[in-house]
Design a protein around this motif. Structure first.
Motif, PDB file in Angstrom:
ATOM      1  N   GLU A   2       0.829  -1.211   0.000  1.00 42.37           N
ATOM      2  CA  GLU A   2       0.000   0.000   0.000  1.00 42.37           C
ATOM      3  C   GLU A   2       0.864   1.263   0.000  1.00 42.37           C
ATOM      4  N   ILE A   3       2.117   1.130   0.412  1.00 43.48           N
ATOM      5  CA  ILE A   3       3.033   2.270   0.436  1.00 43.48           C
ATOM      6  C   ILE A   3       3.691   2.457  -0.925  1.00 43.48           C
ATOM      7  N   ALA A   4       3.917   1.367  -1.643  1.00 41.40           N
ATOM      8  CA  ALA A   4       4.604   1.423  -2.938  1.00 41.40           C
ATOM      9  C   ALA A   4       3.845   2.314  -3.923  1.00 41.40           C
ATOM     10  N   ASP A   5       4.590   3.073  -4.688  1.00 44.51           N
ATOM     11  CA  ASP A   5       4.017   3.977  -5.694  1.00 44.51           C
ATOM     12  C   ASP A   5       3.150   3.176  -6.662  1.00 44.51           C
ATOM     13  N   PRO A   6       1.869   3.535  -6.776  1.00 39.85           N
ATOM     14  CA  PRO A   6       0.987   2.784  -7.679  1.00 39.85           C
ATOM     15  C   PRO A   6       1.423   2.875  -9.143  1.00 39.85           C
ATOM     16  N   LEU A   7       2.196   3.889  -9.492  1.00 39.09           N
ATOM     17  CA  LEU A   7       2.672   3.998 -10.874  1.00 39.09           C
ATOM     18  C   LEU A   7       3.646   2.871 -11.229  1.00 39.09           C
ATOM     19  N   MET A   8       4.195   2.214 -10.202  1.00 36.12           N
ATOM     20  CA  MET A   8       5.091   1.081 -10.454  1.00 36.12           C
ATOM     21  C   MET A   8       4.315  -0.169 -10.861  1.00 36.12           C
ATOM     22  N   LYS A   9       3.016  -0.171 -10.599  1.00 37.82           N
ATOM     23  CA  LYS A   9       2.117  -1.271 -10.980  1.00 37.82           C
ATOM     24  C   LYS A   9       2.657  -2.637 -10.541  1.00 37.82           C
ATOM     25  N   GLY A  10       3.253  -2.662  -9.354  1.00 39.25           N
ATOM     26  CA  GLY A  10       3.734  -3.921  -8.803  1.00 39.25           C
ATOM     27  C   GLY A  10       4.997  -4.463  -9.448  1.00 39.25           C
ATOM     28  N   LYS A  11       5.633  -3.691 -10.303  1.00 32.60           N
ATOM     29  CA  LYS A  11       6.836  -4.171 -11.000  1.00 32.60           C
ATOM     30  C   LYS A  11       8.086  -3.891 -10.169  1.00 32.60           C
ATOM     31  N   TYR A  12       8.196  -4.598  -9.080  1.00 35.02           N
ATOM     32  CA  TYR A  12       9.350  -4.525  -8.186  1.00 35.02           C
ATOM     33  C   TYR A  12       9.430  -5.852  -7.453  1.00 35.02           C
ATOM     34  N   LEU A  13      10.589  -6.130  -6.929  1.00 35.97           N
ATOM     35  CA  LEU A  13      10.749  -7.352  -6.139  1.00 35.97           C
ATOM     36  C   LEU A  13      10.150  -7.106  -4.758  1.00 35.97           C
ATOM     37  N   HIS A  14       9.207  -7.915  -4.361  1.00 33.97           N
ATOM     38  CA  HIS A  14       8.553  -7.730  -3.065  1.00 33.97           C
ATOM     39  C   HIS A  14       9.573  -7.774  -1.930  1.00 33.97           C
ATOM     40  N   ARG A  15      10.520  -8.684  -2.046  1.00 29.83           N
ATOM     41  CA  ARG A  15      11.566  -8.822  -1.018  1.00 29.83           C
ATOM     42  C   ARG A  15      12.349  -7.511  -0.871  1.00 29.83           C
ATOM     43  N   THR A  16      12.629  -6.848  -1.985  1.00 28.87           N
ATOM     44  CA  THR A  16      13.368  -5.587  -1.953  1.00 28.87           C
ATOM     45  C   THR A  16      12.517  -4.485  -1.337  1.00 28.87           C
ATOM     46  N   LEU A  17      11.235  -4.467  -1.649  1.00 27.64           N
ATOM     47  CA  LEU A  17      10.324  -3.505  -1.035  1.00 27.64           C
ATOM     48  C   LEU A  17      10.317  -3.683   0.475  1.00 27.64           C
TER      49      LEU A  17
END
Length: 121
Positions: free
Chosen positions: A66-81
């Motif tokens: 919910e904190i991650a920028d929605p413009l990233m559309k989930g394209k990040y490693l969850h572990r890194t987040l």
């Protein structure tokens, strides 16, 4: 003369009037939240400081997305987040003595960088 910008200021400064290395760690935590969320230190879309907005979400790692920028559309490693937001959470602790040292912040960032395969020559 110290230039203090609201939103980045260690809450302990108002009580002590002193800027410390732990104050810098707090400010870094704010900047890290800005980078991850795409929001500003005082963002009109949340009508409060980014720290007060994120603090309840930082208490539950299941809410980190919910904190991650929605413009990233989930394209990040969850572990890194999770690693980055854990660092932000530690850096933003109200008790300065509980915040990591700058050297620990650097080590954590280095480990995050290595975990995503980004290595500088």
């Amino acid at each position: 003369m110290i230039n203090l910008t609201c939103g980045y200021l260690d809450p302990g400064y108002t009580m002590t009037g002193r800027i410390t290395n732990k104050s810098d760690v707090y400010s870094f935590g704010v900047v890290l939240l800005e980078l991850i969320s795409g929001k500003k230190a005082f963002d009109p879309t949340i009508r409060r400081s980014i720290v007060s907005w994120a603090r309840p979400l930082l208490e539950d790692s299941n809410k980190f997305t919910e904190i991650a920028d929605p413009l990233m559309k989930g394209k990040y490693l969850h572990r890194t987040l999770v690693q980055a937001l854990d660092l932000a959470k530690l850096s933003l602790q109200e008790d300065a003595n509980k915040r990591p040292l700058v050297a620990e912040v650097v080590t954590t960032l280095t480990n995050i960088r290595k975990s995503i395969g980004f290595n500088r020559s």
